[in-house]
Write a protein that holds these residues in place. Structure first.
Motif, PDB file in Angstrom:
ATOM      1  N   ALA A  13      60.687   9.048  22.463  1.00 48.73           N
ATOM      2  CA  ALA A  13      59.754   8.925  23.585  1.00 48.73           C
ATOM      3  C   ALA A  13      59.229  10.320  23.886  1.00 48.73           C
ATOM      4  O   ALA A  13      59.654  11.301  23.269  1.00 48.73           O
ATOM      5  N   ALA A  14      58.334  10.410  24.833  1.00 52.50           N
ATOM      6  CA  ALA A  14      57.733  11.706  25.162  1.00 52.50           C
ATOM      7  C   ALA A  14      58.774  12.751  25.552  1.00 52.50           C
ATOM      8  O   ALA A  14      58.616  13.927  25.245  1.00 52.50           O
ATOM      9  N   VAL A  18      65.273   8.229  21.413  1.00 53.56           N
ATOM     10  CA  VAL A  18      65.774   6.911  21.791  1.00 53.56           C
ATOM     11  C   VAL A  18      66.828   6.426  20.799  1.00 53.56           C
ATOM     12  O   VAL A  18      67.875   5.923  21.184  1.00 53.56           O
ATOM     13  N   ALA A  67      58.560  -0.138  23.043  1.00 57.12           N
ATOM     14  CA  ALA A  67      57.760   1.076  22.891  1.00 57.12           C
ATOM     15  C   ALA A  67      56.302   0.787  23.215  1.00 57.12           C
ATOM     16  O   ALA A  67      55.815  -0.318  22.996  1.00 57.12           O
ATOM     17  N   GLU A  68      55.621   1.808  23.732  1.00 57.71           N
ATOM     18  CA  GLU A  68      54.181   1.687  23.970  1.00 57.71           C
ATOM     19  C   GLU A  68      53.518   3.053  23.912  1.00 57.71           C
ATOM     20  O   GLU A  68      54.173   4.076  24.063  1.00 57.71           O
ATOM     21  N   GLY A  70      51.840   4.882  21.357  1.00 58.40           N
ATOM     22  CA  GLY A  70      52.301   5.822  20.348  1.00 58.40           C
ATOM     23  C   GLY A  70      51.853   5.456  18.954  1.00 58.40           C
ATOM     24  O   GLY A  70      50.880   4.728  18.764  1.00 58.40           O
ATOM     25  N   ALA A  83      56.493   7.425  20.800  1.00 59.37           N
ATOM     26  CA  ALA A  83      55.869   6.621  21.853  1.00 59.37           C
ATOM     27  C   ALA A  83      55.839   7.398  23.155  1.00 59.37           C
ATOM     28  O   ALA A  83      56.737   8.212  23.427  1.00 59.37           O
ATOM     29  N   GLY A  84      54.818   7.157  23.945  1.00 64.50           N
ATOM     30  CA  GLY A  84      54.758   7.767  25.274  1.00 64.50           C
ATOM     31  C   GLY A  84      55.933   7.309  26.112  1.00 64.50           C
ATOM     32  O   GLY A  84      56.529   8.077  26.846  1.00 64.50           O
ATOM     33  N   GLN A  85      56.267   6.020  25.960  1.00 58.74           N
ATOM     34  CA  GLN A  85      57.420   5.443  26.641  1.00 58.74           C
ATOM     35  C   GLN A  85      58.188   4.594  25.641  1.00 58.74           C
ATOM     36  O   GLN A  85      57.577   3.809  24.914  1.00 58.74           O
ATOM     37  N   ALA A  86      59.506   4.739  25.601  1.00 58.50           N
ATOM     38  CA  ALA A  86      60.344   3.936  24.722  1.00 58.50           C
ATOM     39  C   ALA A  86      61.752   3.864  25.303  1.00 58.50           C
ATOM     40  O   ALA A  86      62.276   4.865  25.783  1.00 58.50           O
ATOM     41  N   THR A  87      62.303   2.677  25.294  1.00 55.93           N
ATOM     42  CA  THR A  87      63.667   2.460  25.775  1.00 55.93           C
ATOM     43  C   THR A  87      64.349   1.428  24.894  1.00 55.93           C
ATOM     44  O   THR A  87      63.682   0.558  24.308  1.00 55.93           O
TER      45      THR A  87
END
Length: 90
Positions: A13-14, A18, A67-68, A70, A83-87
């Motif tokens: 993630a940014a 992860v 993820a989103e 990216g 990804a800008g956001q990933a969990t």
């Protein structure tokens, strides 16, 4: 180092890593549709769509990350997902 039938995978993630490790398969959603990656895949750079990235590790259960914003890169059996956001999904 990955063996001939595995992928070296990194999902970041940014602001943090992860997941990373060796995997047999990756499935991710891109702007062009869902893509599956196995060892020996040709090089590719794809834009991710928001959704799941499913990682089948060499051992253990499938790991799912959300993820989103990216991209996914494949080269020489190395898969990098940024990804800008990933969990990790629970």
């Amino acid at each position: 180092m990955a063996d001939a039938k595995s992928l070296t995978v990194s999902v970041v993630a940014a602001d943090h890593e992860v997941w990373s490790g060796e995997a047999r398969q990756i499935v991710a959603r891109t702007t062009e549709g869902e893509i599956g990656i196995l060892a020996g895949h040709e090089p590719i750079l794809a834009v991710l769509s928001a959704g799941e990235v499913r990682i089948t590790p060499l051992e253990g259960p499938v790991i799912t990350a959300n993820a989103e914003d990216g991209f996914l890169s494949v080269q020489n059996d190395t898969v990098t997902i940024v990804a800008g956001q990933a969990t990790l999904a629970s």
